[in-house]
Design an enzyme around this catalytic site. Structure first.
Site, PDB file in Angstrom:
ATOM      1  CB  ALA A   1      -0.371   5.508  -0.885  1.00 54.54           C
TER       2      ALA A   1
ATOM      3  CG  LEU B   1       9.046 -10.568  -1.007  1.00 52.41           C
ATOM      4  CD1 LEU B   1       8.749 -11.884  -0.316  1.00 52.41           C
ATOM      5  CD2 LEU B   1       9.717  -9.605  -0.035  1.00 52.41           C
TER       6      LEU B   1
ATOM      7  CD  GLN C   1       0.395   3.874  -4.976  1.00 49.86           C
ATOM      8  OE1 GLN C   1       0.554   4.065  -3.767  1.00 49.86           O
ATOM      9  NE2 GLN C   1       0.548   2.686  -5.545  1.00 49.86           N
TER      10      GLN C   1
ATOM     11  CE1 TYR D   1      -4.491   1.341   2.782  1.00 49.41           C
ATOM     12  CE2 TYR D   1      -3.073   0.962   0.888  1.00 49.41           C
ATOM     13  CZ  TYR D   1      -3.252   1.040   2.253  1.00 49.41           C
ATOM     14  OH  TYR D   1      -2.196   0.813   3.115  1.00 49.41           O
TER      15      TYR D   1
ATOM     16  NE  ARG E   1      10.064  -6.288   2.753  1.00 49.36           N
ATOM     17  CZ  ARG E   1       8.811  -6.424   2.344  1.00 49.36           C
ATOM     18  NH1 ARG E   1       8.537  -6.485   1.041  1.00 49.36           N
ATOM     19  NH2 ARG E   1       7.810  -6.502   3.208  1.00 49.36           N
TER      20      ARG E   1
ATOM     21  N   PRO F   1       6.072   2.228  -5.038  1.00 47.38           N
ATOM     22  CG  PRO F   1       3.927   2.854  -5.642  1.00 47.38           C
ATOM     23  CD  PRO F   1       4.955   1.802  -5.901  1.00 47.38           C
TER      24      PRO F   1
ATOM     25  CB  CYS G   1       3.673   4.158   3.207  1.00 49.67           C
ATOM     26  SG  CYS G   1       2.184   4.064   2.200  1.00 49.67           S
TER      27      CYS G   1
END
Length: 366
Positions: A62, A308, A107, A189, A331, A24, A26
Site C-alpha cells: 500500500a 491463505l 497499489q 482504509y 505468505r 500487496p 506492507c
C-alpha cells in the site's frame, strides 16, 4: 488438461503470462525521516525476488498518495517526483529480470483513520504521537478506530484534495514505469471507511445511502482513469464483507464493483474485513474465494482471489473452477519466492522460461 493457472490473461492492453500474482504486502521498511515515503534497496530486493521467481504480476505494498495517508512513518509513498524516480529503479529491475515477462503494479492507498501508527515490530503500539513523527489523521468521520487517535472528519475541500492526490499519484506511477495500478478500497482504509455503513455515519452527500457512500471511491476511479493510458488496466481491491452485523455484505459490494467497472476498473481484487476492530474472521485456506466467485458472477468482471492460498493444486482449482481469474499469494510467496517456477513444474507445465535448475530442484523435492 492444460493448466488454467498457467494460461495467459489479458486486461486491456496488458497481457500477463499466467494467473499467479503477488499480493500487496506492507514492509514498513522506509528508513530516515528526511526521506519519508521513499522506497529503497529493501523494496528492490523484496519485489525483485518475485520477478526472478516467475510471478506474472507483482503488486507493491500500500503506497500512500500523500504523507498523511501512510499507515506508519515507515510506509512507501508516491506523492513526490523523487519517490517516483526511486520506484522507477524497481520497475526497471522487474521488467529486466522476470524470466516470464513479469509485470508490476502499484497499489495506491490512503490509510485514513488507521494512519500514523507504529509498525508491527516496533516496541510501542497504537498511534505515533506528533513529537515522535506522527500526524493528525483524517477519516470519513471523527470516530476513531478502536484505541487509535481520533481523526479529523474530511470536509468538502479535504475530499477534493484526496481525489486530487490519487490522480497525481497515478500520473507519477505511469511515469515511473508501472504496468497497472490498484486502488486500495479494503481493510478499513480511507476509501473503505467511506463505503462501510459501520464507519461512514455522515449526514451529507458523502454518507447515508449506499450510492452516497460509494461516491468517493467512484470519483477516485474516474479521476485516475483520466491520467493513465487507455491500454493500462485499473484494478480495485475491495473488502467483500465487514464480518459484522450492519456492515458491508457481498451483494452491496458487488453493486459498487459493478459501478466501478462501468467507470473503468478492469479487475476486482477481493478481500474482506478491516473496517472495525474486534470482529471474528473464520480463517482457513481460501476463505475469501467464495466472495470472489460471488462478485465475479454478479458483475461479470474478472476477479482476483486472495487469502491463505499456498498449495499449487488449490490455486489451480480456483482458476479451473471459474471462481477467480487470478490467484494472489502473500505468505506463500514470502516462504518461497520461486513459488511460480516450482508450481509450473509441479503441474507439468512446459514453460520455456522455467530454468533447468528449477526443474531439477522440484523433481528432487517431489
Amino acid at each position: 488438461m492444460p493448466s488454467q493457472l498457467f494460461s495467459p490473461l489479458t486486461l486491456r492492453g496488458l497481457t500477463l503470462a499466467h494467473r499467479g500474482w503477488v499480493a500487496p504486502m506492507c514492509q514498513y521498511s522506509v528508513r530516515g525521516a528526511d526521506e519519508p515515503g521513499t522506497p529503497n534497496d529493501w523494496h528492490l530486493v523484496h519485489l525483485g525476488q518475485f520477478a526472478a521467481g516467475g510471478a506474472a504480476l507483482i503488486l507493491t505494498e500500500a503506497t500512500a498518495v500523500n504523507a498523511a495517508g501512510r499507515i506508519s512513518p515507515r510506509d512507501t509513498g508516491i506523492w513526490t517526483d523523487e519517490q517516483a524516480e526511486c520506484w522507477s529503479r524497481i520497475t526497471d529491475f522487474v521488467h529486466r529480470n522476470g524470466p516470464g515477462g513479469t509485470k508490476i503494479g502499484i497499489q495506491l492507498a490512503h490509510a485514513g483513520r488507521k494512519a500514523s501508527t507504529y509498525w508491527p515490530f516496533a516496541a510501542e503500539s497504537g498511534s505515533v504521537p506528533a513529537a515522535l513523527g506522527g500526524w493528525q489523521t483524517v477519516g470519513a468521520t471523527a470516530e476513531p478506530f478502536g484505541p487509535l487517535a481520533a481523526p479529523q472528519e474530511l470536509d468538502e475541500a479535504g475530499i477534493a484534495g484526496v481525489i486530487h492526490d490519487f490522480r497525481a499519484a497515478a500520473a507519477r506511477a505511469v511515469w515511473a514505469g508501472f504496468d497497472t495500478i490498484e486502488l486500495h478500497a479494503a481493510h478499513g482504509y480511507l476509501l473503505h471507511q467511506f463505503l462501510s455503513p459501520l464507519v461512514n455515519t455522515r449526514g451529507d452527500a458523502w454518507g447515508g445511502s449506499a450510492a452516497n457512500r460509494s461516491r468517493l471511491l467512484l470519483a477516485v476511479v474516474e479521476a485516475v482513469r483520466t491520467v493513465i493510458p487507455d491500454r493500462m488496466p485499473l484494478l480495485l481491491r475491495i473488502s467483500a464483507s465487514d464480518w459484522a452485523r450492519g456492515g458491508l455484505e457481498p451483494d452491496e459490494v458487488a453493486a459498487v464493483a459493478l459501478a466501478a467497472g462501468e467507470r473503468g476498473v478492469d479487475l476486482v481484487d477481493v478481500s474482506s474485513g478491516g473496517a472495525v476492530p474486534g470482529v471474528q474472521i473464520p480463517l482457513a485456506p481460501g476463505y475469501q474465494v467464495p466472495f470472489a466467485a460471488r462478485i465475479r458472477r454478479a458483475t461479470g468482471l474478472p476477479v482476483g482471489a486472495v487469502g491463505l492460498i499456498s498449495k499449487t493444486s488449490h490455486a489451480e482449482q480456483i482458476v479451473a473452477d471459474g471462481d477467480a481469474d487470478a490467484v494472489l499469494l502473500a505468505r506463500a510467496a514470502l516462504r518461497d519466492p520461486h513459488w511460480w517456477l516450482r508450481a509450473a513444474v509441479d503441474l507439468g507445465v512446459d514453460l520455456p522460461w522455467v530454468p533447468q535448475y528449477e526443474r531439477a530442484a522440484v523433481t528432487e523435492n517431489f
